[in-house]
Motif scaffolding. Structure first.
Motif, PDB file in Angstrom:
ATOM      1  N   THR A 115      -9.186  71.876  48.960  1.00  6.63           N
ATOM      2  CA  THR A 115      -8.696  72.686  50.134  1.00  6.63           C
ATOM      3  C   THR A 115      -9.468  74.026  49.908  1.00  6.63           C
ATOM      4  OG1 THR A 115      -6.838  73.378  49.000  1.00  6.63           O
ATOM      5  CG2 THR A 115      -6.596  71.488  50.160  1.00  6.63           C
ATOM      6  N   GLY A 116      -9.924  74.462  48.939  1.00  9.94           N
ATOM      7  CA  GLY A 116     -10.619  75.735  48.880  1.00  9.94           C
ATOM      8  C   GLY A 116     -11.809  75.533  47.944  1.00  9.94           C
ATOM      9  N   ASP A 117     -12.272  76.695  47.587  1.00  5.03           N
ATOM     10  CA  ASP A 117     -13.451  76.969  46.673  1.00  5.03           C
ATOM     11  C   ASP A 117     -13.340  76.148  45.422  1.00  5.03           C
ATOM     12  OD1 ASP A 117     -14.367  78.487  48.756  1.00  5.03           O
ATOM     13  OD2 ASP A 117     -13.618  80.385  47.830  1.00  5.03           O
ATOM     14  N   VAL A 118     -14.506  75.901  44.735  1.00 10.65           N
ATOM     15  CA  VAL A 118     -14.472  75.396  43.507  1.00 10.65           C
ATOM     16  C   VAL A 118     -15.323  76.256  42.606  1.00 10.65           C
ATOM     17  CG1 VAL A 118     -15.557  73.295  42.075  1.00 10.65           C
ATOM     18  CG2 VAL A 118     -14.156  72.968  44.338  1.00 10.65           C
ATOM     19  N   VAL A 119     -14.773  76.612  41.437  1.00 12.09           N
ATOM     20  CA  VAL A 119     -15.587  77.568  40.622  1.00 12.09           C
ATOM     21  C   VAL A 119     -15.526  76.676  39.128  1.00 12.09           C
ATOM     22  CG1 VAL A 119     -15.608  79.545  39.212  1.00 12.09           C
ATOM     23  CG2 VAL A 119     -14.591  79.494  41.595  1.00 12.09           C
ATOM     24  N   PHE A 120     -16.813  76.605  38.838  1.00 11.87           N
ATOM     25  CA  PHE A 120     -17.021  76.045  37.276  1.00 11.87           C
ATOM     26  C   PHE A 120     -17.505  77.076  36.312  1.00 11.87           C
ATOM     27  CE2 PHE A 120     -18.295  72.702  40.307  1.00 11.87           C
ATOM     28  CZ  PHE A 120     -17.518  71.423  39.560  1.00 11.87           C
ATOM     29  N   GLY A 121     -16.747  77.321  35.412  1.00 14.39           N
ATOM     30  CA  GLY A 121     -16.941  78.184  34.323  1.00 14.39           C
ATOM     31  C   GLY A 121     -17.333  77.560  33.008  1.00 14.39           C
ATOM     32  N   ALA A 122     -18.307  77.441  32.523  1.00 14.47           N
ATOM     33  CA  ALA A 122     -18.828  77.013  31.378  1.00 14.47           C
ATOM     34  C   ALA A 122     -19.869  77.668  30.321  1.00 14.47           C
ATOM     35  CB  ALA A 122     -20.014  75.676  31.883  1.00 14.47           C
ATOM     36  N   THR A 123     -19.605  77.303  29.262  1.00 15.67           N
ATOM     37  CA  THR A 123     -20.494  78.013  28.116  1.00 15.67           C
ATOM     38  C   THR A 123     -21.149  77.192  27.279  1.00 15.67           C
ATOM     39  OG1 THR A 123     -18.505  78.124  26.614  1.00 15.67           O
ATOM     40  CG2 THR A 123     -18.711  79.990  27.927  1.00 15.67           C
ATOM     41  N   GLY A 124     -22.274  77.383  26.897  1.00 15.20           N
ATOM     42  CA  GLY A 124     -23.296  76.368  26.045  1.00 15.20           C
ATOM     43  C   GLY A 124     -23.344  74.905  26.631  1.00 15.20           C
ATOM     44  N   THR A 125     -22.973  74.191  25.887  1.00 10.56           N
ATOM     45  CA  THR A 125     -23.186  72.858  26.188  1.00 10.56           C
ATOM     46  C   THR A 125     -21.853  72.315  26.737  1.00 10.56           C
ATOM     47  OG1 THR A 125     -22.164  71.956  24.063  1.00 10.56           O
ATOM     48  CG2 THR A 125     -24.596  72.013  24.148  1.00 10.56           C
ATOM     49  N   GLY A 126     -21.199  73.082  27.346  1.00  7.95           N
ATOM     50  CA  GLY A 126     -20.140  72.642  28.379  1.00  7.95           C
ATOM     51  C   GLY A 126     -20.546  72.160  29.725  1.00  7.95           C
ATOM     52  N   ILE A 127     -21.919  72.852  29.872  1.00  6.39           N
ATOM     53  CA  ILE A 127     -22.428  72.636  31.248  1.00  6.39           C
ATOM     54  C   ILE A 127     -22.801  71.091  31.314  1.00  6.39           C
ATOM     55  CG2 ILE A 127     -24.898  72.856  30.712  1.00  6.39           C
ATOM     56  CD1 ILE A 127     -23.284  74.463  33.800  1.00  6.39           C
ATOM     57  N   ALA A 128     -22.821  70.431  30.181  1.00  6.43           N
ATOM     58  CA  ALA A 128     -23.144  68.729  30.123  1.00  6.43           C
ATOM     59  C   ALA A 128     -21.963  68.244  30.815  1.00  6.43           C
ATOM     60  CB  ALA A 128     -23.159  68.223  28.832  1.00  6.43           C
ATOM     61  N   ALA A 129     -20.972  68.370  30.841  1.00 12.75           N
ATOM     62  CA  ALA A 129     -19.790  67.856  31.609  1.00 12.75           C
ATOM     63  C   ALA A 129     -19.707  68.158  33.203  1.00 12.75           C
ATOM     64  CB  ALA A 129     -18.273  68.356  31.278  1.00 12.75           C
ATOM     65  N   VAL A 130     -20.274  69.532  33.386  1.00 17.03           N
ATOM     66  CA  VAL A 130     -20.542  69.903  34.923  1.00 17.03           C
ATOM     67  C   VAL A 130     -21.476  69.235  35.545  1.00 17.03           C
ATOM     68  CG1 VAL A 130     -20.779  71.879  36.359  1.00 17.03           C
ATOM     69  CG2 VAL A 130     -19.597  72.174  34.278  1.00 17.03           C
ATOM     70  N   MET A 131     -22.336  68.912  35.102  1.00 15.90           N
ATOM     71  CA  MET A 131     -23.907  68.403  35.588  1.00 15.90           C
ATOM     72  C   MET A 131     -23.413  66.871  36.392  1.00 15.90           C
ATOM     73  SD  MET A 131     -26.290  69.067  32.538  1.00 15.90           S
ATOM     74  CE  MET A 131     -27.626  68.289  33.248  1.00 15.90           C
ATOM     75  N   PRO A 132     -22.742  65.948  35.940  1.00 16.03           N
ATOM     76  CA  PRO A 132     -22.340  64.724  36.720  1.00 16.03           C
ATOM     77  C   PRO A 132     -21.375  65.134  37.905  1.00 16.03           C
ATOM     78  CG  PRO A 132     -21.500  64.572  34.507  1.00 16.03           C
ATOM     79  CD  PRO A 132     -22.311  65.656  34.387  1.00 16.03           C
ATOM     80  N   MET A 133     -20.478  66.170  37.645  1.00 18.59           N
ATOM     81  CA  MET A 133     -19.633  66.666  38.506  1.00 18.59           C
ATOM     82  C   MET A 133     -20.262  67.229  39.735  1.00 18.59           C
ATOM     83  SD  MET A 133     -16.594  68.818  36.616  1.00 18.59           S
ATOM     84  CE  MET A 133     -15.133  67.860  36.042  1.00 18.59           C
ATOM     85  N   THR A 210     -10.118  76.465  42.992  1.00 17.79           N
ATOM     86  CA  THR A 210      -9.845  75.548  41.852  1.00 17.79           C
ATOM     87  C   THR A 210     -10.859  75.854  40.906  1.00 17.79           C
ATOM     88  OG1 THR A 210      -8.826  73.773  43.220  1.00 17.79           O
ATOM     89  CG2 THR A 210      -9.691  72.959  41.171  1.00 17.79           C
ATOM     90  N   PHE A 211     -10.359  75.871  39.634  1.00 14.28           N
ATOM     91  CA  PHE A 211     -10.952  76.409  38.556  1.00 14.28           C
ATOM     92  C   PHE A 211     -11.363  75.122  37.325  1.00 14.28           C
ATOM     93  CE2 PHE A 211      -9.263  80.172  40.012  1.00 14.28           C
ATOM     94  CZ  PHE A 211     -10.409  81.045  40.151  1.00 14.28           C
ATOM     95  N   TYR A 212     -12.614  74.990  37.019  1.00  9.71           N
ATOM     96  CA  TYR A 212     -13.166  74.051  36.185  1.00  9.71           C
ATOM     97  C   TYR A 212     -13.604  74.633  34.895  1.00  9.71           C
ATOM     98  CZ  TYR A 212     -12.056  70.372  39.747  1.00  9.71           C
ATOM     99  OH  TYR A 212     -11.485  69.561  40.507  1.00  9.71           O
ATOM    100  N   LEU A 213     -12.807  74.959  33.831  1.00 10.03           N
ATOM    101  CA  LEU A 213     -13.354  75.681  32.736  1.00 10.03           C
ATOM    102  C   LEU A 213     -13.886  74.881  31.540  1.00 10.03           C
ATOM    103  CD1 LEU A 213     -10.597  78.422  33.028  1.00 10.03           C
ATOM    104  CD2 LEU A 213     -12.740  78.283  34.223  1.00 10.03           C
ATOM    105  N   VAL A 214     -15.008  74.762  31.011  1.00 12.12           N
ATOM    106  CA  VAL A 214     -15.264  73.823  30.037  1.00 12.12           C
ATOM    107  C   VAL A 214     -16.353  74.638  28.875  1.00 12.12           C
ATOM    108  CG1 VAL A 214     -17.057  73.063  31.394  1.00 12.12           C
ATOM    109  CG2 VAL A 214     -16.448  71.685  29.640  1.00 12.12           C
ATOM    110  N   GLY A 215     -15.932  74.285  27.664  1.00  7.54           N
ATOM    111  CA  GLY A 215     -17.080  74.890  26.803  1.00  7.54           C
ATOM    112  C   GLY A 215     -16.148  75.753  25.456  1.00  7.54           C
ATOM    113  N   ASN A 216     -16.506  76.821  25.355  1.00  6.51           N
ATOM    114  CA  ASN A 216     -16.012  77.777  24.274  1.00  6.51           C
ATOM    115  C   ASN A 216     -14.410  77.692  24.439  1.00  6.51           C
ATOM    116  OD1 ASN A 216     -14.822  80.397  23.185  1.00  6.51           O
ATOM    117  ND2 ASN A 216     -16.528  79.663  21.815  1.00  6.51           N
ATOM    118  N   GLY A 217     -13.459  77.238  23.367  1.00  8.31           N
ATOM    119  CA  GLY A 217     -12.077  77.245  23.237  1.00  8.31           C
ATOM    120  C   GLY A 217     -11.566  78.703  23.631  1.00  8.31           C
TER     121      GLY A 217
END
Length: 245
Positions: A115-133, A210-217
Motif C-alpha cells: 500500500t506504500g513504498d518498498v525499501v530494500f536494504g541489502a549488504t554484500g551478497t544479500g542483494i542476490a535475494a533482492v534481484m529476483p524480487m 515496507t522494508f526488506y532487509l537482507v545481508g549482514n546480521g
C-alpha cells in the motif's frame, strides 16, 4: 517439508573479489517452483572423522539469485570464504557434478500487495535475494507497483558485482538504486558510509513503507531496532533475512 532435489553444476565464475556465481541446471525435478527471496540448502560432504555422522550430510543455505520465472536453472551468488568447507567444495567441484538440495525454503518473500513504498536494504551478497524480487515486481501491473528504493552496501568498488544487471532490474520498475561504500576510492561518486544512516535519513520522506532487509546480521539488528524506535511496525512493515558467511 520440501523433498530432495538434484541439480548439476553447469557454470561457475568469479565475478568480483571473493564473490562467485554458480549456475546449476535442475535434474529432478526439471523445474523448481519458488518465490523470489527463497533459498535452497546444498549438501556439503565433510571429510575427516566426523564426516557424515549417522548418515547425515551438513548443508549450507544459499538464496536463489535467478528469476523465479526460470526455475529450470538456479543461480547463486556466494561469498568465497578462504579455507571454508562449503566454499572449497563448491569452488573445486568439477562442472557436471550433481548435488543434492532441499527447498525451496524461507519466508523472506514479497507481500502480495504493497500500500506504500518498498525499501530494500541489502549488504554484500544479500542483494542476490533482492534481484529476483525486482523481477517479480516488474511482472505486476504498472498501476500496482509501489515506489521502490534499493540501498546496497559494500566495502569498496572491487566488491561490486552484477552492477549492469542490477541497474537494469531497477530501471525496469523505475526504482532508485543507491550503492554505498564504507571504504570508497577517491574517484567514487556514489554513496559513502553504511546504509543504516542513509536509510534512516530517508525515512521521513517515505510513505507507509515496507522494508526488506537482507545481508549482514548486525546491520539487520541495528536497522530494525532504529526503525522500530522511529515508529515503524515490526510485524507489518519489516521483513528480514540474515546472511551468515
Amino acid at each position: 517439508m520440501p523433498g530432495p532435489l538434484t541439480a548439476e553444476l553447469s557454470a561457475r565464475a568469479v565475478i568480483a573479489h571473493g564473490i562467485a556465481e554458480l549456475t546449476f541446471t535442475m535434474r529432478a525435478p526439471e523445474r523448481l517452483v519458488f518465490r523470489a527471496g527463497q533459498f535452497v540448502s546444498i549438501g556439503v560432504p565433510s571429510s575427516g572423522p566426523t564426516a557424515e555422522v549417522a548418515g547425515t550430510v551438513p548443508r549450507r543455505s544459499y538464496s536463489i539469485a535467478s528469476q523465479s520465472s526460470a526455475g529450470d536453472v538456479l543461480r547463486f551468488i556466494i561469498r568465497v570464504i578462504p579455507e571454508g568447507k562449503a566454499s572449497d567444495y563448491l569452488m573445486e567441484m568439477p562442472l557436471g557434478t550433481t548435488v543434492s538440495m532441499t527447498g525451496p525454503h524461507g519466508f523472506f518473500v514479497l507481500d502480495a500487495v504493497h500500500t506504500g513504498d518498498v525499501v530494500f536494504g541489502a549488504t554484500g551478497t544479500g542483494i542476490a535475494a533482492v534481484m529476483p524480487m525486482l523481477g517479480e515486481l516488474a511482472l505486476r501491473p504498472a498501476r500496482d507497483r509501489p515506489r521502490v528504493l534499493i540501498l546496497w552496501g559494500l566495502r569498496q568498488q572491487s566488491d561490486i558485482f552484477a552492477r549492469d544487471e542490477i541497474e537494469r532490474l531497477a530501471a525496469a520498475i523505475d526504482a532508485e538504486l543507491a550503492i554505498h561504500l564504507t571504504a570508497p576510492g577517491p574517484d567514487w561518486t556514489g554513496g559513502r558510509g553504511r546504509i543504516t544512516p542513509a536509510l534512516l535519513d530517508r525515512l521521513p520522506r517515505l510513505q507507509a513503507p515496507t522494508f526488506y532487509l537482507v545481508g549482514n546480521g548486525a546491520m539487520i539488528t541495528e536497522l530494525k531496532r532504529e526503525l522500530i524506535s522511529r515508529g515503524v511496525n515490526r510485524k507489518t512493515q519489516i521483513r528480514t533475512e540474515a546472511f551468515f558467511d
